[in-house]
Scaffold this motif. Structure first.
Motif, PDB file in Angstrom:
ATOM      1  N   SER A 379     -30.990 -31.660  44.930  1.00 61.90           N
ATOM      2  CA  SER A 379     -29.705 -31.764  45.388  1.00 61.90           C
ATOM      3  C   SER A 379     -29.757 -33.237  46.103  1.00 61.90           C
ATOM      4  N   LYS A 383     -27.547 -36.675  45.458  1.00 61.39           N
ATOM      5  CA  LYS A 383     -26.919 -37.542  46.279  1.00 61.39           C
ATOM      6  C   LYS A 383     -27.383 -39.020  46.279  1.00 61.39           C
ATOM      7  N   LYS A 386     -25.895 -40.628  43.350  1.00 60.98           N
ATOM      8  CA  LYS A 386     -24.570 -41.034  43.461  1.00 60.98           C
ATOM      9  C   LYS A 386     -24.313 -42.264  43.981  1.00 60.98           C
TER      10      LYS A 386
END
Length: 407
Positions: A379, A383, A386
């Motif tokens: 996770s 991030k 992104k």
């Protein structure tokens, strides 16, 4: 006389071709004699070829080497004022920056002090950035390519009036500031992830079960218990995409990142890499001198040269955890360094059996804990990815603007 494709509405005048020498005062630099220690380690930043990494980032503020007032006094080096724009004319040709503080430079650089009533220093910086491919093209030399001084004496550009220069420069600077903010955000996320990984794999941080209790103790495992080697060959060249591994990028398309010259035209003896395979390279690199170990997260099949070891995880989650485990530098060093045998110039000569039978690693014994850790770290990776995409988009946007806002 020309006009740019994209323009601020309040400007309509044509841009005019002018000699840069008429818009700015040109200067250069020198290397003080290294025979005198008192010429160096002073408080004057001195830009040399060692500072290429600080160029093309807007401001330059720090340098690898500093010189003293004696170094300036007893050489042809010159102290250039903050706000001057420098350009590398040798190795790293075309790289530029704006001086944030007073600095000196080596003879490998050209420096311009823009005339305040004619030229914006930041407009000149962006103009030089656009022309980097041209600088690289005209450089000559067999060992070290360079651009001779006569070229810069006759260098001409299209210039708008100063108010338009300033508006363009301020706009592009704002975009650069956004890009730098995104890069800093990405760096902080990566530092956060690294700190968490160190605490997770040292078991300073533990995940808990649904009832609040800890999972069973971690177990010592050798890589042989986690991985199985496969040597599937690329018979008949049925797989075309060539992979490589990099410390900070993971598994990458070799040709896309390094160029066609790094891949052989004949790849029948290359090893096939499937999604989730673990790859490691025996070759030292500038990024990491003791090999790089990465999981193939590209979710597609590729091939690697025979210099790579390719392994399939017996457990997908543990395979992913190994990728995180080995991304912590000191752990990779501790694991691989005892196995290194001095072999050929560009290989570490670690046999695959030695690799599999090396030191045992402490890893979660519970499948559920493995899943929790993998999901948590993934996770964070998402991030980071992104933000990385946002950086690429902003850089692409800026590149498009540069092409349309200048003539």
């Amino acid at each position: 006389m020309q006009k740019p494709i994209l323009r601020f509405p309040e400007f309509s005048d044509n841009w005019e071709m002018k000699l840069l020498e008429d818009m700015a005062i040109r200067g250069s630099g020198h290397t003080p004699s290294k025979a005198f220690d008192n010429y160096y380690d002073g408080n004057i930043p001195w830009v040399s070829l060692a500072d290429s990494k600080y160029l093309d980032q807007g401001f330059i503020e720090k340098t690898t080497i500093t010189i003293s007032k004696d170094g300036i006094k007893n050489s042809s080096a010159v102290l250039h004022k903050s706000g001057c724009v420098l350009l590398s004319r040798d190795a790293g040709i075309g790289k530029s920056a704006v001086m944030k503080v007073d600095m000196a430079v080596s003879q490998h650089f050209i420096v311009w002090k823009p005339l305040e009533d004619k030229l914006s220093n930041w407009f000149l910086y962006y103009k030089l950035q656009i022309h980097k491919p041209e600088f690289e093209r005209i450089a000559i030399g067999s060992t070290i390519k360079t651009i001779g001084l006569p070229y810069f004496k006759s260098l001409t550009f299209n210039f708008p009036q100063l108010p338009e220069q300033t508006k363009i420069a301020n706009f592009l600077t704002a975009i650069d500031e956004k890009i730098q903010a995104l890069k800093e955000k990405k760096r902080l996320l990566e530092e956060y992830k690294k700190g968490l990984m160190q605490k997770i794999f040292s078991q300073e941080i533990r995940f808990k079960q649904e009832d609040g209790s800890y999972f069973p103790d971690w177990e010592e495992k050798s890589l042989r218990e986690i991985l199985t080697e496969h040597k599937t060959r690329n018979l008949k060249n049925q797989v075309e995409e060539v992979f490589s591994v990099a410390k900070n990028k993971g598994v990458i398309n070799q040709i896309e990142h390094l160029g066609r010259s790094y891949a052989s035209e004949i790849t029948t003896n290359y090893k096939v890499v499937y999604p989730d395979d673990i790859i490691y390279t025996k070759s030292p690199t500038s990024d990491f001198p003791f090999g790089i170990i990465k999981q193939n997260k590209l979710n597609r099949t590729g091939i690697v040269s025979v210099l790579y070891g390719v392994f399939t995880p017996r457990n997908k989650n543990l395979g992913l955890l190994l990728d995180y485990y080995f991304s912590i530098w000191q752990n990779t060093y501790n694991y691989l360094n005892p196995l290194v045998q001095k072999g050929a110039k560009n290989t570490m000569n670690i046999g695959n059996n030695d690799f599999l039978n090396g030191e045992e690693l402490y890893l979660p014994s519970s499948t559920i804990e493995q899943q929790k850790i993998a999901k948590f770290l993934t996770s964070i990776d998402e991030k980071i990815e992104k933000v990385g995409q946002q950086i690429e988009e902003a850089q692409t946007f800026k590149k498009g603007l540069l092409q349309q806002m200048f003539v």
